[in-house]
Scaffold this motif. Structure first.
Motif, PDB file in Angstrom:
ATOM      1  N   LYS A  12       0.821  -1.434   0.025  1.00 37.71           N
ATOM      2  CA  LYS A  12       0.235   0.035   0.449  1.00 37.71           C
ATOM      3  C   LYS A  12       1.078   1.379  -0.055  1.00 37.71           C
ATOM      4  N   ALA A  13       1.735   1.473   0.958  1.00 36.51           N
ATOM      5  CA  ALA A  13       2.900   2.428   0.897  1.00 36.51           C
ATOM      6  C   ALA A  13       3.680   2.698  -0.696  1.00 36.51           C
ATOM      7  N   ASN A  14       3.536   1.425  -1.463  1.00 35.21           N
ATOM      8  CA  ASN A  14       4.134   1.265  -2.746  1.00 35.21           C
ATOM      9  C   ASN A  14       3.952   1.678  -3.421  1.00 35.21           C
ATOM     10  N   ALA A  15       2.044   1.967  -3.389  1.00 34.65           N
ATOM     11  CA  ALA A  15       1.269   2.261  -4.084  1.00 34.65           C
ATOM     12  C   ALA A  15       0.603   3.854  -4.305  1.00 34.65           C
ATOM     13  N   VAL A  16       1.029   3.879  -2.992  1.00 34.24           N
ATOM     14  CA  VAL A  16       1.152   5.730  -2.683  1.00 34.24           C
ATOM     15  C   VAL A  16       2.002   6.913  -3.415  1.00 34.24           C
ATOM     16  N   ILE A  17       3.132   6.027  -2.757  1.00 31.61           N
ATOM     17  CA  ILE A  17       3.889   6.743  -3.293  1.00 31.61           C
ATOM     18  C   ILE A  17       4.740   6.718  -4.839  1.00 31.61           C
ATOM     19  N   ASN A  19       2.485   7.247  -6.832  1.00 26.18           N
ATOM     20  CA  ASN A  19       1.191   7.649  -7.180  1.00 26.18           C
ATOM     21  C   ASN A  19       2.015   9.252  -7.485  1.00 26.18           C
ATOM     22  N   SER A  20       1.730   9.438  -8.906  1.00 25.52           N
ATOM     23  CA  SER A  20       1.858  11.035  -8.733  1.00 25.52           C
ATOM     24  C   SER A  20       0.888  12.023  -8.410  1.00 25.52           C
ATOM     25  N   THR A  40       0.320  18.507  -1.853  1.00 24.56           N
ATOM     26  CA  THR A  40       1.254  17.504  -2.530  1.00 24.56           C
ATOM     27  C   THR A  40       1.200  16.323  -1.959  1.00 24.56           C
ATOM     28  N   GLU A  41       1.870  17.224  -0.958  1.00 26.64           N
ATOM     29  CA  GLU A  41       2.271  16.020   0.552  1.00 26.64           C
ATOM     30  C   GLU A  41       0.935  15.407   1.754  1.00 26.64           C
ATOM     31  N   ARG A 119       0.659  11.440   5.383  1.00 26.11           N
ATOM     32  CA  ARG A 119       1.127  12.694   4.906  1.00 26.11           C
ATOM     33  C   ARG A 119       2.157  11.446   4.100  1.00 26.11           C
ATOM     34  N   LEU A 120       2.666  12.064   2.672  1.00 24.99           N
ATOM     35  CA  LEU A 120       3.647  11.442   1.823  1.00 24.99           C
ATOM     36  C   LEU A 120       4.644  10.648   2.563  1.00 24.99           C
TER      37      LEU A 120
END
Length: 227
Positions: A12-17, A19-20, A40-41, A119-120
């Motif tokens: 899930k973290a991969n998917a968010v990171i 995501n542009s 954006t963060e 937050r990102l």
């Protein structure tokens, strides 16, 4: 992460990171100016306005600045920031009377700043922890930690930090200074098995009691120890 599903946490973290839509702000302090809502963060933050404000800054600010200072940074937290870490000045301030206070929530007059929940930056630390617990290469874990450290004006994590425990300790430290006053510390300490020791509370107080009305409805629910 909290339930030990580390592969899913990483996924899930991969998917968010990846995501542009989301990007780290260049300056950590810009997260807390009050004028940079839903940046954006930001993945999710609770929305507030002057007509529907919050009292976060009131509880952190000292009386001379219109607050109550119900919460204050501990000496341990104050000393947790490395020299040159820009997050300290963005998170902790001092009044001329000597009082030290949390500085992330600053709109004491209106309470119209938003409250961040996700937050990102935390996603990088979630992925780092998941990878560390899954025994990924130390360099992989370092890469995510360094993204956060470099944004804060710090150099890379020492390359000698390679064991799983040392990596987890480094991540816990980064979470402490990156996410100070954002509501994560208790859960982080509990997840790392350090809450009872560092907070000085009995182990049974690391869980809430099961509400009695729930147990009345379902007698198969056992009460948590100590209650």
């Amino acid at each position: 992460l909290e339930t030990g599903e580390y592969a899913k946490a990483r996924e899930k973290a991969n998917a968010v990171i990846g995501n542009s839509t989301y990007r780290l702000l260049a300056d950590y302090n810009d997260l807390w100016t009050g004028s940079n809502k839903n940046s954006t963060e930001s993945i999710y933050e609770v929305q507030f306005t002057t007509a529907n404000g919050n009292s976060a800054s009131f509880w952190f600010y000292p009386t001379p600045l219109g607050g109550r200072l119900g919460f204050a940074p501990s000496q341990s937290l104050i000393g947790a920031y490395e020299t040159g870490d820009t997050r300290r000045a963005a998170s902790i301030a001092s009044h001329t009377n000597g009082q030290v206070y949390g500085f992330k929530y600053r709109q004491v007059g209106t309470g119209n700043e938003n409250i961040p929940v996700l937050r990102l930056a935390e996603q990088y630390l979630i992925r780092a922890e998941a990878n560390a617990r899954l025994n990924a290469p130390a360099a992989t874990v370092h890469a995510d930690i360094n993204v956060i450290r470099n944004r804060a004006g710090l150099g890379n994590l020492a390359e000698a930090i390679t064991s799983q425990q040392a990596l987890l300790d480094a991540i816990l430290q980064e979470r402490r200074v990156e996410l100070a006053f954002e509501g994560f510390r208790f859960m982080d300490l509990r997840r790392h098995g350090k809450a009872a020791e560092l907070l000085g509370v009995p182990a049974e107080r690391l869980l809430w009691p099961i509400p009695q009305y729930e147990r009345d409805v379902n007698p198969n629910l056992a009460q948590n120890p100590g209650y």
